[in-house]
Motif scaffolding. Structure first.
Motif, short mmCIF file in Angstrom:
data_model
loop_
_atom_site.label_atom_id
_atom_site.label_comp_id
_atom_site.label_asym_id
_atom_site.label_seq_id
_atom_site.Cartn_x
_atom_site.Cartn_y
_atom_site.Cartn_z
N VAL A 25 -38.71 -26.22 -0.33
CA VAL A 25 -37.29 -26.17 0.01
C VAL A 25 -36.46 -26.11 -1.27
CG1 VAL A 25 -35.37 -27.43 1.09
CG2 VAL A 25 -37.59 -27.29 2.25
N LEU A 26 -36.81 -26.93 -2.26
CA LEU A 26 -36.10 -26.88 -3.55
C LEU A 26 -36.25 -25.50 -4.19
CD1 LEU A 26 -37.07 -30.38 -4.98
CD2 LEU A 26 -34.77 -29.62 -4.35
N VAL A 31 -34.44 -20.47 -6.42
CA VAL A 31 -35.20 -19.40 -7.06
C VAL A 31 -34.32 -18.21 -7.45
CG1 VAL A 31 -35.99 -18.26 -4.93
CG2 VAL A 31 -37.35 -18.10 -7.04
N ARG A 32 -33.33 -17.88 -6.64
CA ARG A 32 -32.47 -16.73 -6.98
C ARG A 32 -31.67 -16.99 -8.25
NH1 ARG A 32 -29.47 -14.41 -1.80
NH2 ARG A 32 -29.15 -12.69 -3.23
N ALA A 33 -31.09 -18.16 -8.37
CA ALA A 33 -30.28 -18.48 -9.55
C ALA A 33 -31.15 -18.53 -10.80
CB ALA A 33 -29.55 -19.80 -9.36
N LEU A 73 -30.67 -30.06 -8.56
CA LEU A 73 -31.76 -29.86 -9.50
C LEU A 73 -31.49 -28.65 -10.39
CD1 LEU A 73 -34.67 -30.67 -10.37
CD2 LEU A 73 -35.52 -29.19 -8.53
N LEU A 74 -30.52 -27.82 -10.03
CA LEU A 74 -30.28 -26.57 -10.74
C LEU A 74 -30.04 -26.73 -12.24
CD1 LEU A 74 -30.17 -23.52 -10.50
CD2 LEU A 74 -27.74 -23.72 -9.96
N PRO A 75 -29.22 -27.67 -12.71
CA PRO A 75 -29.04 -27.79 -14.16
C PRO A 75 -30.37 -28.03 -14.89
CG PRO A 75 -27.31 -28.98 -13.05
CD PRO A 75 -28.30 -28.56 -11.99
N TRP A 76 -31.22 -28.89 -14.36
CA TRP A 76 -32.53 -29.14 -14.98
C TRP A 76 -33.36 -27.87 -14.98
CZ3 TRP A 76 -37.67 -28.71 -13.99
CH2 TRP A 76 -38.53 -29.39 -14.85
N VAL A 145 -24.01 -18.43 -7.70
CA VAL A 145 -25.25 -19.19 -7.57
C VAL A 145 -26.28 -18.44 -6.73
CG1 VAL A 145 -26.27 -21.36 -6.78
CG2 VAL A 145 -24.03 -21.38 -7.89
N GLU A 146 -25.85 -17.94 -5.57
CA GLU A 146 -26.78 -17.26 -4.68
C GLU A 146 -26.95 -15.78 -4.99
OE1 GLU A 146 -25.87 -18.02 -0.56
OE2 GLU A 146 -25.51 -20.16 -0.95
N GLY A 147 -26.06 -15.21 -5.79
CA GLY A 147 -26.19 -13.82 -6.19
C GLY A 147 -25.79 -12.81 -5.13
#
Length: 183
Positions: A25-26, A31-33, A73-76, A145-147
């Protein structure tokens, strides 16, 4: 409540416990970003795939040591993606003859800010996005973010493509000023 409705903190906790579905799920959320960011850092599809794979593998392996700042979690992941890109280019540099393009990419990446400054800037962008009104924040999430295309975003938020473009332009300027310390 299904896994897709859970917070990233909860999904990360489940990942630490070995729940592969939680990590999927994460992965699906980011994955796109991460892939778009990898394209900005390395030059080929093969390199992008390797960097993205290594980024998420590091996330799986280090899940117990990841400290979320905020709820994402995106920044990491983006900092890890940048580091994986640098590592890939360094390996190539060691094992290949001089490649002007790789050398240029490596210099460009190496000249970027250090990891702590990168994290701080990402946090600042996330904080500034949170300050946007609901519509502008949603448009940023969809496009940045999602493109998604402006047309897709316009359909989802019920505005014209021109309105989405104008709102996104204004939001990008605000985010850029915040990161550069002008806001």
């Amino acid at each position: 409540m299904s896994l897709t409705d859970e917070t990233e903190s909860e999904l990360l906790r489940r990942t630490v416990e070995g729940d592969r579905r939680a990590f999927e799920v994460l992965f699906d959320r980011h994955v796109r970003a991460v892939t778009r960011y990898a394209w900005a850092l390395v030059g080929t599809r093969q390199d992008v795939e390797e960097v993205v794979q290594d980024t998420f593998l590091a996330g799986w392996q280090k899940a117990a040591r990841i400290g979320l700042r905020g709820e994402s979690l995106l920044p990491w992941l983006l900092v890890t993606c940048r580091n994986q890109s640098l590592n890939l280019l360094r390996r190539r540099r060691r094992h290949a003859h001089d490649s002007l393009e790789e050398e240029r990419l490596l210099r460009r990446l190496a000249s970027h800010e250090d990891e702590n400054l990168a994290r701080a800037r990402l946090e600042l962008v996330v904080t500034e996005m949170d300050k946007l009104n609901e519509l502008d924040r949603r448009i940023c999430e969809l496009c940045l973010v999602e493109g998604r295309s402006y047309r897709e975003a316009a359909q989802l938020v019920g505005k014209s493509v021109a309105a989405v473009g104008k709102r996104l332009e204004r939001s990008r300027l605000r985010l850029r000023r915040a990161v550069e310390g002008e806001y």
